[in-house]
Design an enzyme around this catalytic site. Sequence first.
Site, PDB file in Angstrom:
ATOM      1  N   LYS A   1      -8.742  -0.652   6.084  1.00 14.42           N
ATOM      2  CA  LYS A   1      -9.047  -1.132   4.739  1.00 14.42           C
ATOM      3  C   LYS A   1      -8.081  -2.226   4.304  1.00 14.42           C
ATOM      4  O   LYS A   1      -8.472  -3.184   3.633  1.00 14.42           O
ATOM      5  CB  LYS A   1      -9.041   0.036   3.752  1.00 14.42           C
ATOM      6  CG  LYS A   1     -10.144   1.059   4.009  1.00 14.42           C
ATOM      7  CD  LYS A   1     -10.187   2.137   2.955  1.00 14.42           C
ATOM      8  CE  LYS A   1      -9.103   3.178   3.144  1.00 14.42           C
ATOM      9  NZ  LYS A   1      -9.306   4.039   4.320  1.00 14.42           N
TER      10      LYS A   1
ATOM     11  N   ARG B   1     -14.432  13.621  10.297  1.00 18.61           N
ATOM     12  CA  ARG B   1     -13.132  14.209  10.623  1.00 18.61           C
ATOM     13  C   ARG B   1     -12.819  15.368   9.688  1.00 18.61           C
ATOM     14  O   ARG B   1     -12.236  16.379  10.092  1.00 18.61           O
ATOM     15  CB  ARG B   1     -12.035  13.152  10.525  1.00 18.61           C
ATOM     16  CG  ARG B   1     -12.049  12.116  11.645  1.00 18.61           C
ATOM     17  CD  ARG B   1     -11.189  10.909  11.286  1.00 18.61           C
ATOM     18  NE  ARG B   1      -9.828  11.292  10.945  1.00 18.61           N
ATOM     19  CZ  ARG B   1      -9.025  10.582  10.170  1.00 18.61           C
ATOM     20  NH1 ARG B   1      -9.442   9.449   9.627  1.00 18.61           N
ATOM     21  NH2 ARG B   1      -7.794  10.989   9.920  1.00 18.61           N
TER      22      ARG B   1
ATOM     23  N   HIS C   1       0.845  -1.192   0.000  1.00 18.46           N
ATOM     24  CA  HIS C   1       0.000   0.000   0.000  1.00 18.46           C
ATOM     25  C   HIS C   1       0.875   1.233   0.000  1.00 18.46           C
ATOM     26  O   HIS C   1       1.828   1.343   0.779  1.00 18.46           O
ATOM     27  CB  HIS C   1      -0.907   0.037   1.238  1.00 18.46           C
ATOM     28  CG  HIS C   1      -1.689   1.313   1.344  1.00 18.46           C
ATOM     29  ND1 HIS C   1      -2.808   1.558   0.576  1.00 18.46           N
ATOM     30  CD2 HIS C   1      -1.494   2.427   2.098  1.00 18.46           C
ATOM     31  CE1 HIS C   1      -3.274   2.770   0.860  1.00 18.46           C
ATOM     32  NE2 HIS C   1      -2.500   3.316   1.781  1.00 18.46           N
TER      33      HIS C   1
ATOM     34  N   SER D   1      -7.338   4.487   9.935  1.00 12.51           N
ATOM     35  CA  SER D   1      -8.134   4.625   8.715  1.00 12.51           C
ATOM     36  C   SER D   1      -7.514   3.821   7.575  1.00 12.51           C
ATOM     37  O   SER D   1      -8.189   3.038   6.903  1.00 12.51           O
ATOM     38  CB  SER D   1      -8.230   6.105   8.334  1.00 12.51           C
ATOM     39  OG  SER D   1      -8.844   6.264   7.076  1.00 12.51           O
TER      40      SER D   1
ATOM     41  N   ASP E   1     -15.092   3.555   8.447  1.00 10.43           N
ATOM     42  CA  ASP E   1     -13.999   4.478   8.151  1.00 10.43           C
ATOM     43  C   ASP E   1     -14.473   5.593   7.230  1.00 10.43           C
ATOM     44  O   ASP E   1     -14.139   6.763   7.436  1.00 10.43           O
ATOM     45  CB  ASP E   1     -12.822   3.733   7.520  1.00 10.43           C
ATOM     46  CG  ASP E   1     -11.744   4.692   7.034  1.00 10.43           C
ATOM     47  OD1 ASP E   1     -11.218   5.435   7.874  1.00 10.43           O
ATOM     48  OD2 ASP E   1     -11.470   4.712   5.829  1.00 10.43           O
TER      49      ASP E   1
END
Length: 434
Positions: A187, A168, A82, A183, A161
């Site tokens: 995922k 937020r 990621h 967050s 999320d």
Amino acid sequence: MRMYDIIDCKKRGLALTKEEIDFVVQGYTKGDIPDYQVSALLMAIYFQGMSLEETAYLTMAMASSGDQIDLSPIQGIKVDKHSTGGVGDKTTIVLAPLVAAAGAKVAKMSGRGLGHTGGTIDKLESFEGFKVELTEEQFFDNVNAHHIAVVGQSGDLAPADKKLYALRDVTATVDNMSLIASSIMSKKIASGADAICLDVKCGTGAFMKKLEDAKALGKAMVDIGNHVGRQTMAVVSDMNQPLGYAVGNALEVMEAINTLRGKGPEDLTLLTITLASHMLMLAGLAKDVEAAKNQIQDLLSTGAAIDKLKEWIKLQGGDERAVDDFSYLPQAPYHRDFCLNQIGYVEAINAEAVGKAALVLGAGRETKESSIDLAVGIVIHKKIGDKINVDEPVATIYYNNEQKYNLATSILEKAYKISDQQIEKPDLIYDIIH
């Protein structure tokens, strides 16, 4: 259990229990807890912080709020990568076939881009016919038999999320390290991988502008992943200028292909080898990082990596002829060199500005509903430390509309800072966090 008591507890700097965090996440996702109470809790978290245990509880609660992908039908360790995002970041297209050619199982879900350029899924659609949606059976079969499948995100991953992030965003509580890390990791964990390699970007073209913040985010995510039983590590890398030279979907695909042939830009090649070697370590396929790097270098030099790319593209319905002949990729109708008419050395490039220039050309999305022109974009020729002369192009712009071209050039003109002194080239890899 009362929301009032949970807010008061965190306001006083006390740790929340797993049960309390589950209560908040479940209740807010279902709509049972109002925005104003969760806003108050987020602000208390912003000022009081969260422990590793609390952050892990929040991550798992969000990961459990929707679909969770079960990758158990795939044999062996499933590795994922990621990136926190940047300009010219086409790493997955190089990394996935390279790691798969080494024997690791790459079962990846990627998103579409919202911003400078398309995401990995958009870039892959530069191959005509490429299917970004596979049946579950096809997905598992491809990874088991060929070690690779990359598809668009399906189902409803971590809906809590999405809802919490939207809140937020309007309550000035985005930039809290625990909230950012949970967050991202919620995922990744919901996506089902056994091991996760993180590429945390730092600089003008990244979410994290300061190195200390990027390192802190990397450590927070690695701690979460390992705490919840996923082997996790992070590479902190530079994003003070675009990665590689190409910014734009089909242009980045071409650069990724050249990199797999061993002819890619120095920075993209180095980052890919670094990430790939650590992914092999996570997958248990190398005894140490040096052995992994040697294995990766062999795959690049022998052509095994480019063969795996062709195999992958064909497996998912794409026209693999584009790997050998770029005319099968989308082509912009016009291109023009861009000059600064200055003499000197490139001192700085505002990567975010280069990304915005590509965006106005049509390479990215301003909203989720925007369409992308896969052919347009920018190829820069001069990076930090390079010398330029008068009338020497610093970039080539690929475009489909004169008005968009003019707007892109006005942005690019402000992106470069030129010095009359020779400039040292910046480091690419800042840190590796285990």
